[in-house]
Design a protein around this motif. Structure first.
Motif, short mmCIF file in Angstrom:
data_model
loop_
_atom_site.label_atom_id
_atom_site.label_comp_id
_atom_site.label_asym_id
_atom_site.label_seq_id
_atom_site.Cartn_x
_atom_site.Cartn_y
_atom_site.Cartn_z
N LEU A 35 5.09 -17.58 -12.59
CA LEU A 35 4.42 -16.69 -13.53
C LEU A 35 3.85 -15.54 -12.72
CD1 LEU A 35 3.33 -16.23 -16.48
CD2 LEU A 35 1.27 -17.42 -15.73
N GLU A 36 4.35 -14.32 -12.94
CA GLU A 36 3.98 -13.19 -12.09
C GLU A 36 3.52 -12.00 -12.93
OE1 GLU A 36 7.05 -13.73 -8.35
OE2 GLU A 36 7.82 -12.86 -10.21
N PHE A 37 2.35 -11.47 -12.57
CA PHE A 37 1.86 -10.22 -13.14
C PHE A 37 2.10 -9.12 -12.11
CE2 PHE A 37 -0.50 -13.49 -15.35
CZ PHE A 37 -0.59 -13.02 -16.65
N GLU A 38 2.70 -8.02 -12.55
CA GLU A 38 3.00 -6.91 -11.65
C GLU A 38 2.42 -5.62 -12.19
OE1 GLU A 38 7.24 -8.57 -9.79
OE2 GLU A 38 7.22 -6.79 -11.07
N GLY A 39 2.07 -4.72 -11.27
CA GLY A 39 1.52 -3.44 -11.70
C GLY A 39 1.30 -2.49 -10.55
N SER A 40 0.41 -1.55 -10.75
CA SER A 40 0.13 -0.51 -9.76
C SER A 40 -1.30 -0.64 -9.24
CB SER A 40 0.33 0.88 -10.38
OG SER A 40 -0.50 1.03 -11.53
N LEU A 41 -1.52 -0.11 -8.03
CA LEU A 41 -2.85 -0.18 -7.42
C LEU A 41 -3.28 1.19 -6.90
CD1 LEU A 41 -2.57 -0.06 -4.05
CD2 LEU A 41 -1.68 -2.36 -4.41
N MET A 82 0.82 -1.20 0.00
CA MET A 82 0.00 0.00 0.00
C MET A 82 0.86 1.26 0.00
SD MET A 82 -2.75 -1.62 -0.15
CE MET A 82 -4.06 -0.41 0.02
N GLY A 83 2.07 1.18 0.56
CA GLY A 83 2.95 2.34 0.58
C GLY A 83 3.51 2.67 -0.79
N LYS A 84 3.83 1.64 -1.57
CA LYS A 84 4.40 1.84 -2.90
C LYS A 84 3.36 1.73 -4.01
CE LYS A 84 8.94 0.03 -1.57
NZ LYS A 84 9.97 -1.00 -1.84
N ASN A 85 2.08 1.47 -3.63
CA ASN A 85 1.01 1.30 -4.63
C ASN A 85 1.38 0.22 -5.65
OD1 ASN A 85 -0.64 3.31 -3.50
ND2 ASN A 85 0.43 4.91 -4.63
N PHE A 86 1.85 -0.91 -5.13
CA PHE A 86 2.35 -2.00 -5.96
C PHE A 86 1.53 -3.26 -5.73
CE2 PHE A 86 5.03 -5.83 -6.15
CZ PHE A 86 5.46 -5.79 -7.47
N ILE A 87 1.28 -4.00 -6.82
CA ILE A 87 0.56 -5.28 -6.72
C ILE A 87 1.26 -6.32 -7.57
CG2 ILE A 87 -0.99 -4.65 -8.64
CD1 ILE A 87 -3.16 -6.33 -7.26
#
Length: 294
Positions: A211-217, A195-200
């Motif tokens: 297998l990893e999907f990464e992005g912003s939240l 939540m601090g970096k807005n990362f998911i």
């Protein structure tokens, strides 16, 4: 393939035509119109085309394998015997009558504090043991949905940061209509929220393969809603560049607008479990990953 090689060489159309016409089956150029010069130039150009073709073949095979794996996992999980294979516990393990009555009362009434607390305990027990009736897990989440208090701060964002093991999901409304409601998840799927970096990150792990999907939240406190965009796909930790049309088909951020913004509408988050309904209409239950590994 000769034309493709000539395109890579940057020769004019006249030079390309002359070179193709003057080449024999042995691969040796005849006359001054050969253009590309040494055999090493030809070998380098052919190698570039071969590597490009192999790269795209590998991408297509990988995506096909992922789609096939996902299809079989979903079908396996939706079968009536899936919970038995997952836990070795008989599917006849049921919630105690008192707990079931409490959930029914919470559904019929307006889900008071006691029924909400009981629903949280049922979800926590089911997440830890995978022995609860899947229908009771679904009903407990519905009780919490009805009891959701939007006044004041939920405190969900304070607990969300960390790794969460996906334990149970009903999938989307489309998957429910096609193959039935999914039960306990039979593979290792871990969601990370920062939540601090807005990362998911949404990862699936099969032994050494990941297998990893990464992005912003984005967190919207008033709605208890977490919206996200997946922007990167990693296979075994290595980013895989994808064409825009594949990104769109995979539900990633692309030039094509979403039909529905990917999101989770949370109904419960504490030190043990998290529960939410997705934008597609299905519900999900997570267990904090360190508890799943204990």
């Amino acid at each position: 393939w000769k034309v493709q090689l000539l395109k890579l060489s940057g020769k004019s159309m006249r030079e390309r035509r002359g070179l193709v016409l003057h080449r024999n089956w042995g691969g040796q150029a005849q006359g001054p119109s050969s253009g590309l010069g040494t055999d090493s130039s030809w070998a380098s150009a052919k190698r570039a085309i071969r590597e490009r073709r192999l790269r795209w073949q590998a991408i297509c095979l990988l995506l096909a394998a992922v789609a096939t794996c996902r299809h079989h996992v979903v079908a396996w999980a939706s079968s009536s015997s899936a919970p038995n294979r997952l836990t070795g516990i008989s599917h006849s393990v049921r919630m105690q009558p008192a707990a079931r009555a409490m959930l029914q009362a919470g559904s019929e009434l307006d889900a008071n504090a006691d029924s909400s607390k009981g629903a949280l305990n049922i979800l926590a027990d089911s997440a830890l043991t995978k022995s609860g009736d899947p229908e009771d897990v679904f009903e407990a989440i519905r009780v919490l949905e009805k009891a959701k208090d939007r006044s004041g701060k939920s405190g969900f964002a304070d607990f969300l940061t960390g790794d969460w093991r996906l334990i149970y999901t009903t999938g989307t409304k489309k998957t429910e209509s096609e193959i039935g409601r999914i039960n306990y998840v039979p593979i290792t799927a871990v969601q990370r929220f920062d939540m601090g970096k807005n990362f998911i990150r949404n990862g699936i792990y099969l032994g050494p393969i990941s297998l990893e999907f990464e992005g912003s939240l984005r967190w919207m406190e008033e709605q208890r809603r977490l919206e996200f965009d997946f922007e990167d796909l990693k296979i075994c930790g290595v980013s895989l560049p994808l064409p825009d049309f594949i990104r769109s088909a995979a539900g990633m951020k692309s030039s094509t607008p979403y039909k529905k913004q990917p999101a989770f509408n949370f109904v419960a988050v504490d030190e043990r479990i998290a529960a939410a309904r997705g934008a597609g209409g299905g519900v999900a239950l997570w267990l904090r990953n360190e508890l799943a590994q204990a």
